[in-house]
Each structure stands twice: as C-alpha cells, then as structure tokens.
Scaffold this motif. Structure first.
Motif, PDB file in Angstrom:
ATOM      1  N   HIS A 158      34.746  48.960 -12.111  1.00 22.16           N
ATOM      2  CA  HIS A 158      34.395  47.534 -12.053  1.00 22.16           C
ATOM      3  C   HIS A 158      32.946  47.334 -11.637  1.00 22.16           C
ATOM      4  CE1 HIS A 158      38.782  47.760 -11.378  1.00 22.16           C
ATOM      5  NE2 HIS A 158      38.816  46.636 -12.070  1.00 22.16           N
ATOM      6  N   ASP A 164      29.349  35.947  -8.696  1.00 26.94           N
ATOM      7  CA  ASP A 164      29.499  34.493  -8.695  1.00 26.94           C
ATOM      8  C   ASP A 164      28.595  33.950  -7.591  1.00 26.94           C
ATOM      9  OD1 ASP A 164      30.184  31.871  -8.294  1.00 26.94           O
ATOM     10  OD2 ASP A 164      32.348  32.204  -8.241  1.00 26.94           O
ATOM     11  N   SER A 199      44.673  38.140  -9.396  1.00 24.79           N
ATOM     12  CA  SER A 199      45.220  38.046 -10.747  1.00 24.79           C
ATOM     13  C   SER A 199      45.225  39.432 -11.387  1.00 24.79           C
ATOM     14  CB  SER A 199      44.384  37.073 -11.586  1.00 24.79           C
ATOM     15  OG  SER A 199      43.073  37.571 -11.730  1.00 24.79           O
ATOM     16  N   GLU A 204      43.643  46.247 -13.400  1.00 27.48           N
ATOM     17  CA  GLU A 204      43.109  44.929 -13.782  1.00 27.48           C
ATOM     18  C   GLU A 204      43.122  43.932 -12.624  1.00 27.48           C
ATOM     19  OE1 GLU A 204      41.708  44.451 -16.621  1.00 27.48           O
ATOM     20  OE2 GLU A 204      42.271  46.457 -17.324  1.00 27.48           O
ATOM     21  N   SER A 205      43.695  44.315 -11.479  1.00 32.46           N
ATOM     22  CA  SER A 205      43.794  43.375 -10.361  1.00 32.46           C
ATOM     23  C   SER A 205      42.405  42.925  -9.920  1.00 32.46           C
ATOM     24  CB  SER A 205      44.462  44.034  -9.152  1.00 32.46           C
ATOM     25  OG  SER A 205      45.703  44.532  -9.511  1.00 32.46           O
ATOM     26  N   LYS A 206      42.266  41.627  -9.694  1.00 32.29           N
ATOM     27  CA  LYS A 206      40.977  41.140  -9.186  1.00 32.29           C
ATOM     28  C   LYS A 206      41.184  39.816  -8.456  1.00 32.29           C
ATOM     29  CE  LYS A 206      39.570  38.564 -13.221  1.00 32.29           C
ATOM     30  NZ  LYS A 206      38.525  38.051 -14.001  1.00 32.29           N
ATOM     31  N   SER A 208      40.566  36.051  -7.864  1.00 34.98           N
ATOM     32  CA  SER A 208      40.158  34.910  -8.680  1.00 34.98           C
ATOM     33  C   SER A 208      40.167  33.658  -7.838  1.00 34.98           C
ATOM     34  CB  SER A 208      41.131  34.690  -9.842  1.00 34.98           C
ATOM     35  OG  SER A 208      41.086  35.765 -10.718  1.00 34.98           O
ATOM     36  N   GLU A 211      41.712  28.952 -11.147  1.00 34.69           N
ATOM     37  CA  GLU A 211      42.244  29.595 -12.351  1.00 34.69           C
ATOM     38  C   GLU A 211      41.121  30.374 -13.008  1.00 34.69           C
ATOM     39  OE1 GLU A 211      44.051  26.399 -14.497  1.00 34.69           O
ATOM     40  OE2 GLU A 211      45.412  26.007 -12.842  1.00 34.69           O
ATOM     41  N   ASP A 212      40.721  31.430 -12.311  1.00 31.56           N
ATOM     42  CA  ASP A 212      39.627  32.278 -12.774  1.00 31.56           C
ATOM     43  C   ASP A 212      38.355  31.456 -12.990  1.00 31.56           C
ATOM     44  OD1 ASP A 212      38.742  34.749 -13.133  1.00 31.56           O
ATOM     45  OD2 ASP A 212      39.749  35.155 -15.035  1.00 31.56           O
ATOM     46  N   GLN A 213      38.054  30.619 -12.001  1.00 28.41           N
ATOM     47  CA  GLN A 213      36.889  29.737 -12.102  1.00 28.41           C
ATOM     48  C   GLN A 213      35.793  30.221 -11.150  1.00 28.41           C
ATOM     49  OE1 GLN A 213      39.726  26.667 -10.931  1.00 28.41           O
ATOM     50  NE2 GLN A 213      38.735  25.281 -12.385  1.00 28.41           N
ATOM     51  N   SER A 218      36.543  25.590  -8.205  1.00 27.47           N
ATOM     52  CA  SER A 218      37.935  25.753  -7.765  1.00 27.47           C
ATOM     53  C   SER A 218      38.229  24.787  -6.618  1.00 27.47           C
ATOM     54  CB  SER A 218      38.153  27.194  -7.289  1.00 27.47           C
ATOM     55  OG  SER A 218      37.524  27.374  -6.035  1.00 27.47           O
TER      56      SER A 218
END
Ligand code: SF4
Ligand code: SF4
Ligand code: SF4
Ligand code: FES
Length: 963
Positions: A158, A164, A199, A204-206, A208, A211-213, A218
C-alpha cells in the motif's frame, strides 16, 4: 514587565503512559503472578493492564487504555499456566492465582513474525517521517528485536496510497496504516461520531472516512481523537509535520467553552506544536473538540493588538503609546470624568474568558479604585437567571454535579442546550451513556444533533415553540404531581413543607396540564405525559440545560421550574441526577464566583451585608458602597441618556454580543472614555478611546472554573505579546488611579480570594497542582472539594419550591412579523468568533446562515442559499438561507459568530424579569428574498472602513483582514 515564571510548570516532552486497557470498576481484588511478580488488581482487569501495573510493558499495537480491548494485532501474546496456546493479553482477563509469562523465546519469535508482516508493508522512511522518535510502530520493532524483514518489498503493498489532506489540521497517509482500528474505535467510543470504518477484507482492508470520502466530506467533526489514537504516522497533526517533535510540555486548560478541557501544550521553544488533550484531565479524560485541540492559531495571528493606543475622539487616528503613558492618560481621564460627573459615572465589565484572578482584580478595581459597584459581566447576557434560580431554590448559584455524574443517569433531559455543538466533549460523554442504554428527552425548538445520531435516538423530542419553556416545565411537573409520581420521602426530608404545599397546589391546577398547555407549547399532550413519566420513574434522572432556558423574559422562572421538577422527583444530591447548567464561555462560572455582579461581592454575598462588606473593607483598606451598581443594560441606557460617561471593558465584545446592536453602539458612542482591554481590535474597540493589549490563555498564569465548579490551572507557555498579563494591566491601571495593588504572581491573588471567600477558603495553587483541579466549595468542611452538591441537605438548608406561573413574552408574532427567530452556536465557531475566525476553522463555517423550514421558505419564495432579509421591530439584516427541517415551521434560527451578519441588530431589548438577561431566544421577525445587504450592513461596512483607516499603519493592514 511580565512576571518571570516561564519554566516553573514546564516538563520535558514524553508520550503519555498507556496501560493498554481501561481501568475496571470492581471492589473484588485478584492476585496474579506476572513473570514471577505478584500483583493485586480489581477483578475484570486484563492481563496486559495487570502486567503494566507490575511494571512489565507487554508489546502492543492495537491496544490503548483509552479504548475497549480489541485484540487484532496479536503482538501482545503471552503464556498462561494451565492454558493452551498464546492468548492475547489485552483481551484476557486475570483470575485469582493466574500465572503469566510475558517473555520467552517462543513469544519473542511470535512477536517478531507479527512485526515482520507489518513492516513489510510499511514505508521505511523513518528518518524523514514526522513522528520519527515518537512512533509506537517504531518502538515495537525495537521492543521485539526485529532485525530483518524476509519478505522484501516487491510484492503487493500500500506504499503508494494517496494522502488525504482535506482537513486543515491533520493529514491522513494510508501508506503508513497498519489497520489496527484504533482510529475507528476512538471515533466510535470516545467521540461518538462513527465517521470511520475499516472497509474491505484481508489485504484490501483500509480505513475509510464516511463512504470512502475525504475526511472533510464525511461526518468527521475534526475532534482529533483518531489522530491521538493512531500509533503510526498515518494520522498526524499538520502542525507536527511542519514544526517537528515537541520538546517540552505544560499542562493548561482550554480557553473556549465551559467544559474546561485539560490540555498538554506541547511546545518547541515558544511555539505550540500541538495541544494534546490530557488523559488525566478530570473534565475531559483525554478527549477534546476541534476548537481546543486545533484552533489555537489565533494566539499568534498578525491581528493581535501589540501596543497600547489612545485617541481623544473616535474620529481621530490611533496613537501608539508606552504602557506608562497609556495608564497615566487613562487614569487622568477617569478621574477627570468622576470629578465632573460624580463617582458613579464610570464602571467596568469583567471577562468570562479571563482567569479568576484577573476577573477578581477588575471587580476590585471598580469597587475599590472607581469607588462604586458599577461592575457586571457577560453572564448578565447568558446565565444570570441560573444564579438567581438556583440560589433561590437550592441555596447555591452553581451546577450540582460533575460531568462524570452523567454516567450514572438513567434518564437525561436536555432543555434548551445543544451540547454536540456548544459543549462537545461533554456531549461525547453523554452520548456514551446514551449508547449504554440511558434514555434521552430533548426539549428544544430545533432538532439538535442529539435528537438522532449514530446509535442514539431521543425517546422524546418535545419540539416546543420558542418562549414557552415555563409552560412546558409546568406541564411536566403537573403530570408528576397529579399522577402520584412525586418522591415524597425526599420532599418530606429535604424541602420546606409550606413552600412545597403552595407549589403543589399551584402546579396541580388544570391550567398547567399538558392538555391545557398544548395550545401554548405546540407539544402534543400525550408526548409530554410520557416524557414526564419516563423522567419521574427513573432511578436517576438528570437535567442539563443551556441558554435556551435562560435567555428569555422568563429565564429565571424557568430555572426555578427546573429546580422544582428535580426536587419533586428526588433527583438531587447524588450521582446521576442534578440540575446542570451548561455554561457557555470557559470561565463564566468563575467570573460569577469572583464577584462580577453589581450586587454581589466574591462568593455571591450581597454588597448590602455590612459584615461581608466590612471584611472586604478591612482587607482592601477602602470604604465600599452598600448599594448595588449598574448592570450592563443600565450602563448602556445611562450612557445613551448622557448620565454614564466611562467604561473599562476587559475581554468582551459587547458591540457584537449584546442584543439590539443599534442601542449598544449608540450608548458606546455617547461615552467620553471607552477603554477596551482585548487581544484583538474588536467591534467594541472601534468606539474606544483607549486600547490596552490583552494576553491569551497561553500567555498567562491563573485559573478557570468550568461548568462543574472545577477550578483548573491556566499556565503560561509563552510571554505575553505586548509584555503584560491581563492581571498586571488591571493592577497598573489601579495604581495609576491611586489605589495601590501589589501582587507579584496570580497565586497571591488567589490567596486573597481564598481568604475572603468561604467557598474558596481551601483553594491554593499547590492544591490545584497536586490534584490537577478542584471543585468548590473547597474549605475546612470539604478540603478535597465538592464533586456533588446538596448531598445531605441543600446549601440553604431546606429546598424551596417556588410557584412558576407561565407568562407569555411580550414578543409575539404578528401579521407584520409572523416568524420567531431563535439564535445559537455551532461547533467550529466560538461566541463572537474573534478567536475562531482567526483560525482555519473558517474552512468549516465562514458565515452565519438563516435556517428556515421548507414550508416557510416556499411560501416566501426563498431558495436554499439565496439572500434573505430578516427584519424585526429592532432592526434589519441580510443572511443566506439554509432551507432545512431542523427548525419547525414558524421558527427561524441563526448564529452570531460573524459581525457583519448582524444577528443582534434584529434581537430586541426584552429581558428576563429578575436579572435583565436578554431575550435572545425569541424575536418576532419577517423573512423575505432580497438582493443586497441591509441599510445597517452598508453603514457597518462604511464605519468599519473608516475605523480601519484610523489604525496605525501596521495594524491597518491587519485590520483589513478582519471581516
Ligand atoms: S490510521 Fe492509524 S489508528 Fe487507524 S488503523 Fe491505521 S494505523 Fe491504526
Ligand atoms: S477527527 Fe474525530 S470525528 Fe473525525 S474521524 Fe477522527 S475521531 Fe472521528
Ligand atoms: S469541549 Fe470546550 S473546553 Fe473542551 S476542547 Fe472543546 S472548546 Fe475546549
Ligand atoms: S495489543 Fe493485544 S492484540 Fe493488539
């Protein structure tokens, strides 16, 4: 001139100790052996915490003693005699006789394997990482002895995940995330916002937001709990990224709201690197909100007033002068005015943002140096009815509980308060209790955030019409009395029988029934009856209220009504109950305690009492007036009438905060000498003749008292920008006036307060430093302070019921003004916004909006986001519309954080019958579409521009930045 004391409270920077899992409440001791060392802990304690208490730190990553055990990282494995496998110590509870091994070769190998997996998907940029040297992942790699990573970095990872940076205060760098869930749990458990999730599954866990914003898109409210919880550099304060690791730390107290959160100011030299909520803080237990945690940048903002300034007329340019010239000039003007217009022609206003010691000195200045009692405080415009109502019924003018008391409440009633915005850290604690199953009743014209939030739904939202609080509380008590729900044992033992009988007869009258009051309040009688039963039948029921109770023409009546209801149901004197006013500003409780009212000396003792006055006269060496002085509204009326000539205002902006702006500014314009002592050139300062630079909470020593009566330390972390702490300024002004004051440190002022105030007799700086904070009364009867008041008897002896007839406000809707305006606050701005508008909180809220129901908006052709004229009989302003169902039809709502929006141009001169607290919460208005600012706004802009040109050159540029 500042007192040399810069390093007294400074400690070298060190991360807070973390015992891995939270403490448990149990009286049952359990003995356990940790690596051969016996340790006794309460039943229910985890192996990890027991080990930490025995001095053994088991490696951990997903555990923290501020979060419930989770057990995901598997780094904390141990061996337990008689048990198979290697259980996680953070999720395993001890039992008596348990024998634990925390370290051997097998465990070491297991932990190294775990760490190896983490590190194989982690950028190895430690040398350039902002948390280098203060990273738990780094520490754990060292602790488990990781020396190599066998898996290489070629496989899927990753490491390129984008950052962000949407939040102005922190950065999210997912490349460094170990998916430990601490951030998610902090947001859920501590903050109660539930903005984060993990999520995806497996690789693939990460983390968020929403809703993945982006974080700012959010539900995130920027409290920073996730940032504090993160053990890596994934969530990091931007200030830390910019400035690097802190070097030293000082414990101090937030200067925003009445929760009074304790913070560790983490410093590098004289710069604040970050403010970390103090885990040992008794009001906040390590939590914070966006204001205290992040919005401290105003302290170093270029707009700060850096030099004393004087001018003869408000049309003259400002002239920067030395402190000495400023004091001599000010004292000469005050004495000249008194010589011409009499001793009572001048007065002062104390600040609820300043310390207890500073506030005490201002009222002493007025009483002893000015020689009158013309002193008042901003509590006049917020919680003065609380003082009157609680003193009358219970005998003490303050809230009855600790914040922690809410964790014992079974039913919580919130009336006219919006804790998630105005008292956010307490709101998080309250939400925690509600998620545990306590029931919630909200009485408010708006659907405040608490009514429905993740995992919380109010059992009853009593959406009453503004101005009908007393009708509502009477109807609640009517149900209690007429349905036999009173706590008769409590009433018989604790309350005056005659007063109770009179109140009971009054409240049982049919005119107070929910059915009769439904027409008035708009609340269905059936809901109100159910709410009353829920409240009265609870083992422990607590009432929390705010300015929606006090800022009415019947504000004092409503406080009496609340106390009546609590006494009638026996909900006082123990944890989980009580009458709890949520104080607005950081030190509004303290300002009241310190004798800021014109009729009361420190400790709420009337100036007409010769014994009390004599005590102060002996100590202060002057004769004091026996008659109360002017309240703020009296001062303004008298100024406008030409009878009151000079005013010293410390740390308040009455031109923006007080109602009926036109009247306030007319009064200020009439003064011969207005002295503003503040950190910024605020709206009031534009009418001033003298500006004295103020100091921020970071620049001084002293104490604040929060809504729980908790006296907490304020400790200097940097020198005052203009060289003097506020108490030094007041002292120097007093000396220039010829009344001698001599203190070398605020602890000496506190010693004087303690000597003269019975509820503070035991308070010393040494005790505050030792205990962290202390709740008054603190004296020989209660040397460790008083968490819960009125335990065995009320302060006044027997509780005193008072009949509370509902009297409708004069402020009625008419055909001309068919809507009711009510006002309030939002989370990211504070009061008049002077501080928060000078921080990046502006990104969250940069204008005051008018909330209007879709029905009312449609009727008037008002579109969401369009300009709306708002007119009352007092004045007219223009705001943009927020069309929303948060308000009920017929009601509009706005905030007052921005001067140019002029919310108080519209509010009226109506006040509470007992205390003159303004009726901010009810104004009859009309709303209509417009295309340009109001007349007042145009005049405001012109006046603002003219004043800007009068500032000294450096300040003129700074001034231009202020809206
Ligand atoms: S962001 Fe930090 S706290 Fe959250 S899961 Fe990742 S490493 Fe853990
Ligand atoms: S800053 Fe606070 S509200 Fe926002 S995600 Fe983090 S914990 Fe949740
Ligand atoms: S809740 Fe109040 S005292 Fe606590 S950090 Fe926020 S503003 Fe400061
Ligand atoms: S610390 Fe125990 S499983 Fe992570």
């Amino acid at each position: 001139m500042a007192t040399p004391d810069p390093t007294h409270y400074r400690k070298p920077y060190r991360r807070e100790d973390d015992l891995g899992t939270p403490p448990v409440q149990s009286d049952v001791p359990v003995t356990v052996s940790i690596d051969g060392t016996p340790v006794v802990v309460p039943e229910g304690t985890t192996v990890m915490r027991a080990a930490a208490l025995a001095g053994v730190n088991i490696p951990k990553l997903c555990a923290s003693d501020t979060l419930e055990p989770f057990g995901s990282c598997r780094l904390c494995v141990v061996e337990i005699e008689g048990r198979k496998g290697t259980p996680a110590s953070c999720t395993t509870e001890v039992h008596d006789g348990m024998v634990v091994t925390t370290q051997n070769d097998a465990l070491a190998k297991l932990r190294r394997n775990v760490m190896e997996l983490y590190i194989s998907d982690h950028p190895l940029d430690c040398l350039t990482c902002p948390t280098n040297g203060d990273c738990e992942l780094q520490d754990m790699a060292g602790a488990v002895g990781l020396r190599e990573v066998r898996y290489g970095y070629e496989g899927a990872n990753h490491l390129d995940a984008p950052k962000d940076r949407s939040n102005p205060y922190f950065t999210f760098d997912p490349s460094k995330c170990i998916v430990c869930s601490r951030c998610v749990r902090a947001c859920d458990e501590q903050q109660g916002t539930f903005a984060l999730t993990i999520s995806g599954r497996g690789f693939e866990s990460k983390v968020s937001a929403g809703e993945d914003q982006a974080f700012t898109d959010s539900e995130c409210v920027s409290c920073g709990a996730c940032v504090k919880a993160c053990p890596t550099a994934t969530l990091t304060e931007n200030s830390l990224i910019e400035l690097g690791q802190p070097e030293h730390t000082t414990i101090t107290t937030c200067a925003y709201c009445g929760v009074g959160c304790s913070f560790r100011a983490e410093m590098k030299g004289n710069e604040v690197v970050r403010m970390i909520p103090n885990k040992d803080g008794h009001a906040n237990h390590g939590h914070a909100c966006v204001k205290g945690r992040f919005a401290f940048g105003y302290a170093s903002h270029p707009d700060r007033v850096r030099s004393p300034m004087i001018r003869d007329r408000r049309t003259d340019p400002w002239r920067e002068v030395s402190w000495d010239e400023a004091f001599a000039h000010t004292a000469a003007r005050l004495r000249d005015i008194q010589a011409r217009h009499g001793k009572r022609s001048i007065g002062g206003i104390t600040s609820s943002r300043c310390t207890n010691e500073e506030t005490y000195l201002v009222q002493k200045l007025v009483r002893a140096a000015f020689g009158n009692n013309n002193v008042d405080t901003c509590a006049r415009v917020c919680h003065s009815p609380t003082g009157y109502g609680l003193k009358t019924t219970l005998g003490e003018s303050a809230g009855t509980q600790t914040f922690d008391s809410v964790m014992h409440a079974d039913v919580i009633m919130v009336i006219g308060a919006n804790p998630t915005d105005a008292h956010p850290v307490f709101a998080s604690q309250m939400k925690r209790r509600l998620r545990q199953g306590a029931k919630l009743i909200v009485a408010d014209p708006r659907a405040i955030g608490l009514v429905r939030s993740p995992h919380i739904a109010a059992a009853h939202h009593l959406q009453l019409r503004p101005g009908t609080n007393v009708a509502l509380v009477n109807a609640l008590s009517h149900v209690v009395v007429t349905e036999g729900l009173e706590d008769e044992d409590f009433i018989d033992a604790r309350c005056e029988p005659e007063a109770h009988a009179a109140w009971r007869a009054f409240i049982a009258e049919p005119q107070n029934s929910p059915e009769a009051m439904e027409e008035v309040t708009g609340v269905p009688a059936s809901s109100l009856r159910e709410a009353a039963r829920l409240f009265a039948n609870a083992d422990n029921a607590a009432i929390y209220y705010g300015l929606g109770v006090t800022e009415h023409s019947q504000g004092s009546t409503m406080v009496l009504g609340i106390a009546n209801l609590a006494m009638a149901t026996g909900n006082l004197g123990r944890e989980g109950t009580g009458v709890n006013p949520l104080r607005g500003q950081n030190n509004v409780q303290g300002a009241c305690d310190m004798g800021s009212f014109p009729h009361e000396l420190p400790g709420y003792r009337h100036v007409s009492d010769p014994a009390v006055r004599g005590q102060f006269e002996r100590h202060w060496g002057v004769e004091l007036m026996a008659e109360p002085g002017f309240r703020i509204p009296n001062m303004l009326d008298a100024a406008a009438a030409g009878e009151f000539k000079a005013l010293y205002v410390q740390g308040e902006d009455i031109a923006q905060s007080d109602p009926d702006t036109q009247h306030v500014t007319e009064a200020l314009s009439s003064l011969e000498c207005l002295i503003v002592h503040d950190i910024f050139m605020n709206e009031t300062a534009k009418y001033a003749h003298v500006i004295l630079p103020g100091s921020t909470f970071l620049e001084k020593n002293g104490t604040f008292t929060n809504a729980e009566r908790r006296i907490s330390p304020v400790r200097k972390v940097m020198e005052p920008l203009a060289g003097m702490e506020d108490w030094e300024v007041t002292m120097a002004l007093s000396n220039a006036l010829g009344y001698r004051m001599h203190y070398t440190h605020p602890r000496e002022i506190m010693a004087e307060i303690a000597a003269l105030t019975p509820t503070f007799n035991g308070v010393t700086y040494e005790l505050i430093d030792r205990a962290g904070s202390i709740q008054w009364p603190c004296n020989a009867r209660a040397p460790a302070g008083t968490p819960t008041m009125h335990v065995d008897e009320f302060v006044r002896g027997k509780g005193f019921f008072v009949p509370t007839a509902y009297v409708a406000t004069d402020e009625r809707t008419t055909r001309k003004y068919p809507l009711l305006l009510t006002t309030g606050r939002i989370l990211t701005q504070y009061n008049v916004g002077a501080q928060t508008r000078r921080t990046q909180n502006e990104q969250f809220h940069d204008e005051d909006l008018l909330e209007i129901h879709p029905h009312d908006a449609q009727l008037r052709g008002i579109a969401h986001g369009s300009w709306v004229g708002l007119k009352s009989r007092a004045g007219e302003t223009v705001l943009r519309a927020d069309v929303t169902e948060r308000v009920m039809p017929g009601v509009v709502y706005t905030t007052f954080h921005h001067p140019s929006s002029g919310a108080n141009v519209v509010t009226t001169e109506n006040t509470d019958w007992a205390t003159n607290c303004p009726e901010y919460k009810v104004t009859a208005v009309q709303a209509y579409p417009v295309t340009q600012p109001s007349r007042w706004q145009k005049d405001f802009a012109l006046f603002d521009e003219a004043q800007r040109k009068l500032a000294p050159p450096d300040d003129a540029t700074a001034h231009a930045r202020v809206k």
